[in-house]
Scaffold this motif. Structure first.
Motif: not given
Length: 87
Positions: A11-25, A57-71
């Motif tokens: 639960i804690l790890v998922n919250k941390t990851k969700a917060d990170r993904n939200k910030a990147i998006k 910014t978009i390429d970095k998000a894709a590299t970190k796995g926040v977005y799929h490469k095709n997206t």
């Protein structure tokens, strides 16, 4: 609420990851908005500069796995097309 230690950790790890993904998006959305704002203002130089930053910014998000490469590729393509169609 979870009772098992590993479940509590998940639960804690998922919250941390969700917060990170939200910030990147959020950062991606902001950079995309800056490109469209420059396009609407008719400032081609500013639009190209904003496009460069947004692409990064978009390429970095894709590299970190926040977005799929095709997206990510589709987003960059649409932005580039919009900037190139400016008068």
């Amino acid at each position: 609420m979870a009772n098992i230690k590993s479940a509590k950790k998940r639960i804690l790890v998922n919250k941390t990851k969700a917060d990170r993904n939200k910030a990147i998006k959020s950062g991606v959305k902001t950079s995309v908005k800056k490109v469209y704002t420059a396009i609407e203002a008719g400032d081609k130089a500013a639009a190209q500069a904003a496009l460069l930053a947004a692409t990064s910014t978009i390429d970095k998000a894709a590299t970190k796995g926040v977005y799929h490469k095709n997206t990510a590729s589709r987003k960059v393509s649409r932005l580039s097309k919009a900037v190139n169609q400016m008068a």
